[in-house]
Design an enzyme around this catalytic site. Structure first.
Site: not given
Ligand SMILES: NC(=O)c1ccc[n+]([C@@H]2O[C@H](COP(=O)([O-])OP(=O)(O)OC[C@H]3O[C@@H](n4cnc5c(N)ncnc54)[C@H](O)[C@@H]3O)[C@@H](O)[C@H]2O)c1
Length: 432
Positions: A30, A86, A152, A155, A253, A263, A331
């Site tokens: 990093d 990103t 995929f 968290e 759901l 994300c 976030r």
């Protein structure tokens, strides 16, 4: 295998440590010097259940290393995973790929023997083509292969998701790279993960399509919850009744606040923006984005209704402020919209989150962090259950809250309305 993870965030650190745990030599790199120094001391930068133990174990047995030296780490590795951020562009809805392209430039000046370069970051379709072009400027085609292997994991469940994935998607037409990756993932495949090899572009698009679909499911049930509230129908009955149909499935759901996190908001925007670039209108995803953006205002309106329009000086307590339980990630949490709006109207906010105080609210006037649930809720007029931590599931509100007329707005439908009614608690939930 010798692996280099570039970017030691949620994805790079979790997948790096899990790769080391299945027997590979991994270096996590990093540019954040403090983060790497801390990791070397065993200080974990994020909250993720089970991560600390796994990092300490693999760091001790020397299969996991941490470094800020990208050049050296690349030259010692055969497989390079790009795991940098990103985010959404500052001025627009597309993905900001500057971190990805910076890394591609750094990689190209460190290649002297064959490397497989893999994007684990979520990148718009055709980004792999761009990375290849950047590297080709300096390096012969024979010395590298650019592959897409989207991640995929979720968290809060990251270690389990990485170790027992439903599928591993590898986008490459290069047979050699595919064989290497299939070998790398063989311990997971042998535990039941499906291995999908497709084109690089298909792998890139699969990731966005999956996230956009899950965001659509959440938004769909959230909108239905709005209708249930008008009809005195319980949304939980709808979720169960629909979810038991195997074609639909019950996960994602459950009605609640706006989806957030690192994300879904950015990925839905990015796929719609990419499609626009290719002159294709993804109208469903665009309306999901809009509906989700409106959701926090809609829930705020309910807060006003619950408090009969009297917000000024009302003591409102948030239980959980991250975007969901079992993570410290703030976030795009809907709290970042709701709390400032309530303060503006004169509310006094108290909050408790099991992952501690948040820098986003530090030194904010009229926002106070409480160190435990009891002190957080004690003086509240309204308690908002914002995330679904186990810690919030069996609170004896009657015993703790001093204000006799307190109300609860359970945004995760944790509590049974009947039990609340029996205790004479003014209880409000989502879609029921
Ligand atoms: N967080 C998730 O749950 C999740 C799940 C699946 C996929 N993804 C995707 O994975 C990617 C990474 O997400 P994240 O949440 O781990 O991000 P993050 O912000 O937690 O971590 C990214 C890390 O990359 C580092 N970095 C940036 N540029 C660098 C450089 N040039 N050299 C070395 N390090 C550099 C940053 O310092 C940071 O530590 C994103 O594309 C995201 O969409 C995230």
């Amino acid at each position: 295998m010798k692996i280099c993870m570039i970017g030691t965030g949620y994805v790079g650190l979790v997948s790096g440590v899990c790769f080391s745990d299945i027997g590979n030599d991994v270096v996590c790199v990093d540019r954040d010097i403090k983060k790497i120094e801390n990791l070397k001391k065993g200080i974990i930068p994020i909250y993720e259940p089970g991560l600390e133990e796994l990092v300490l174990k693999n760091y001790k047995n020397n299969r996991l290393k941490f470094s800020t030296n990208l050049k050296e780490s690349i030259s010692k590795s055969d497989i390079i995973f790009i795991c940098v951020g990103t985010p959404t562009k500052k001025n627009g809805n597309g993905a900001d790929l500057s971190q990805i392209f910076n890394v591609a430039q750094e990689i190209r000046s460190s290649i002297s023997k064959f490397k497989i370069i893999i994007t684990k970051s979520t990148v718009p379709v055709t980004t792999g083509d761009e990375i290849e072009k950047i590297i080709l400027h300096k390096v012969s085609k024979k010395l590298f292969s650019v592959v897409s292997n989207p991640e995929f994991l979720r968290e809060g469940e990251a270690i389990r998701d990485f170790t027992y994935p439903d599928r591993v998607v590898v986008g490459t037409n290069d047979k050699k790279s595919n064989t290497v990756l299939k070998n790398l993932y063989s311990p997971l495949i042998s535990k039941g993960a499906k291995y999908v090899n497709c084109s690089r572009r298909a792998a890139e698009l699969t990731k966005y399509a999956s996230n956009a679909f899950l965001a659509t499911k959440i938004t769909f049930i959230n909108e239905l919850a709005n209708l249930c509230e008008k009809l005195d129908v319980n949304i939980e009955d709808i979720s169960i009744g629909m979810g038991l149909d195997k074609r639909i499935g019950g996960r994602f759901l459950r009605a609640g606040p706006a989806y957030g996190g690192s994300c879904f908001p950015k990925d839905t925007k990015a796929i719609a923006s990419t499609a626009d670039k290719f002159k294709t209108n993804l109208s469903i995803i665009k309306s999901v984005i809009k509906s989700n953006e409106n959701r926090s205002s809609l829930l705020l309106k309910r807060v006003f209704d619950i408090l009969k329009g009297k917000i000024k000086n009302k003591k409102i307590c948030f239980l959980g402020v991250t975007f969901k339980a079992n993570t410290d990630d703030m976030r795009d949490s809907s709290c970042l919209t709701m709390i400032p709006s309530l303060i503006k109207k004169g509310a006094l906010i108290n909050y408790f989150d099991p992952t501690g105080e948040k820098k986003e609210f530090k030194n904010k006037k009229n926002v106070n962090f409480s160190k435990n649930i009891n002190s957080a809720i004690k003086n509240s007029d309204l308690i908002i259950i914002h995330t679904e931590w186990n810690d919030f599931k069996s609170i004896n509100f009657k015993k703790i809250v001093q204000n006799k007329k307190f109300r609860i707005f359970d945004m995760r439908n944790i509590y049974a309305p009947k039990k609340m009614k029996d205790q004479k608690i003014k209880y409000f939930a989502i879609g029921r």
